[in-house]
Motif scaffolding. Structure first.
Motif, PDB file in Angstrom:
ATOM      1  N   ARG A  30      41.562 -58.056  68.131  1.00 18.26           N
ATOM      2  CA  ARG A  30      42.610 -58.851  68.734  1.00 18.26           C
ATOM      3  C   ARG A  30      42.962 -60.189  68.106  1.00 18.26           C
ATOM      4  O   ARG A  30      43.883 -60.526  67.743  1.00 18.26           O
ATOM      5  N   PRO A  31      41.970 -60.829  67.458  1.00 13.54           N
ATOM      6  CA  PRO A  31      42.076 -62.292  66.876  1.00 13.54           C
ATOM      7  C   PRO A  31      43.494 -61.863  65.498  1.00 13.54           C
ATOM      8  O   PRO A  31      44.032 -62.784  65.243  1.00 13.54           O
ATOM      9  N   ALA A  32      42.991 -60.826  64.860  1.00 11.81           N
ATOM     10  CA  ALA A  32      43.940 -60.526  63.833  1.00 11.81           C
ATOM     11  C   ALA A  32      45.296 -60.552  64.339  1.00 11.81           C
ATOM     12  O   ALA A  32      46.502 -60.713  63.683  1.00 11.81           O
ATOM     13  N   LEU A  33      45.523 -59.891  65.481  1.00 17.27           N
ATOM     14  CA  LEU A  33      46.949 -59.487  65.910  1.00 17.27           C
ATOM     15  C   LEU A  33      47.407 -60.672  66.496  1.00 17.27           C
ATOM     16  O   LEU A  33      48.541 -60.861  66.361  1.00 17.27           O
ATOM     17  N   ASP A  34      46.830 -61.638  67.023  1.00 19.52           N
ATOM     18  CA  ASP A  34      47.218 -63.147  67.668  1.00 19.52           C
ATOM     19  C   ASP A  34      47.649 -63.699  66.302  1.00 19.52           C
ATOM     20  O   ASP A  34      48.727 -64.490  66.536  1.00 19.52           O
ATOM     21  N   ALA A  35      46.841 -63.654  65.244  1.00 24.05           N
ATOM     22  CA  ALA A  35      47.385 -64.195  64.188  1.00 24.05           C
ATOM     23  C   ALA A  35      48.501 -63.658  63.524  1.00 24.05           C
ATOM     24  O   ALA A  35      49.512 -64.606  63.027  1.00 24.05           O
ATOM     25  N   PHE A  36      48.703 -62.730  63.345  1.00 26.02           N
ATOM     26  CA  PHE A  36      49.794 -62.014  63.223  1.00 26.02           C
ATOM     27  C   PHE A  36      51.173 -62.333  63.645  1.00 26.02           C
ATOM     28  O   PHE A  36      52.177 -62.637  63.081  1.00 26.02           O
ATOM     29  N   LEU A  37      51.027 -62.339  65.096  1.00 26.40           N
ATOM     30  CA  LEU A  37      52.074 -62.763  65.964  1.00 26.40           C
ATOM     31  C   LEU A  37      52.405 -64.181  66.022  1.00 26.40           C
ATOM     32  O   LEU A  37      53.752 -64.462  65.784  1.00 26.40           O
ATOM     33  N   ALA A  38      51.462 -64.856  65.741  1.00 23.98           N
ATOM     34  CA  ALA A  38      51.761 -66.440  65.467  1.00 23.98           C
ATOM     35  C   ALA A  38      52.466 -66.680  64.014  1.00 23.98           C
ATOM     36  O   ALA A  38      53.525 -67.502  64.169  1.00 23.98           O
ATOM     37  N   ALA A  39      51.932 -65.995  63.243  1.00 20.77           N
ATOM     38  CA  ALA A  39      52.784 -66.157  61.868  1.00 20.77           C
ATOM     39  C   ALA A  39      53.911 -65.788  61.861  1.00 20.77           C
ATOM     40  O   ALA A  39      54.992 -66.096  60.861  1.00 20.77           O
ATOM     41  N   GLN A  40      54.517 -64.996  62.641  1.00 25.00           N
ATOM     42  CA  GLN A  40      56.006 -64.270  62.856  1.00 25.00           C
ATOM     43  C   GLN A  40      56.793 -65.440  63.649  1.00 25.00           C
ATOM     44  O   GLN A  40      57.939 -64.900  63.924  1.00 25.00           O
TER      45      GLN A  40
END
Length: 207
Positions: free
Chosen positions: A35-45
């Motif tokens: 989940r943290p990797a997905l959250d980081a991806f969305l934040a980076a977008q």
């Protein structure tokens, strides 16, 4: 009949994680690790935290089909599946399009993500429908007057009126009942759209 161009003003995009583990606890741990990797991806977008709504975590038996003697198959459990979906809601439509394209690389990097195409939506559909009904009513009256004029008749009072199908179509698309059905349709795949409504009106004709 009346139509007008409309533009989507917000988008909804469903993404999520799916993992498999040997035990209930193992599957859940894998899910929470990703989940943290997905959250980081969305934040980076560029998506703020309040644009991302998390669904509940779920863990279910992983059922597979195995062959048995005699050419038959049977269902057996092999570990557990853990999943969680998130819904992104944003008015930054180009940002959503860009994130959707970038998700392919995120998946290629080994993340167990799944995602749907974004849905591009129109928030004021009811206002659009009412304005089109008014325009379609005026158009119907003009047509009735023209028919009556050519037939040496006079258009009297309106006897009845009913709304037919309401369409939200991709810009430039034509309406064919065989393609879309008589109940109308709502295209969510494009940003630029065409709204169209059909009304049926009966008038008294006086000779």
């Amino acid at each position: 009949l009346a139509e007008k161009p409309v533009t989507a003003d917000y988008a909804e995009w469903s993404v999520g994680l799916r993992v498999t583990g040997g035990t209930f606890a193992d599957a859940l741990a894998k899910l929470r690790k990703e989940r943290p990797a997905l959250d980081a991806f969305l934040a980076a977008q560029g998506f703020a935290a309040d644009a991302v709504k998390s669904g509940k975590e779920t863990v279910t038996p992983n059922i597979v089909e195995e062959e048995v003697p005699g050419g038959r198959t049977r269902s057996v459990q092999r570990g557990f599946n853990a999943a969680q979906d998130v819904l992104i809601t944003s008015k930054d439509l180009p940002g959503v399009e860009g994130a959707h394209k970038a998700m392919l690389q995120f998946e290629a990097e080994g993340h167990p993500v799944h995602y749907e195409d974004p849905a591009f939506l129109v928030s004021n559909l009811e206002d659009i429908k009412m304005s089109l009904i008014g325009a379609a009513t005026q158009n119907a009256q003009k047509r009735a007057l023209e028919f009556a004029k050519n037939g040496n008749a006079v258009v009297g009072a309106m006897r009845s009126a009913s709304q037919g199908a309401f369409y939200i179509l991709p810009a430039g698309a034509s309406v064919d009942a065989g393609d879309y059905g008589y109940g109308g349709t709502y295209d969510k795949s494009t940003i630029s759209k065409t709204a169209r409504v059909v009304v049926t009106i009966d008038y008294n004709i006086e000779h």
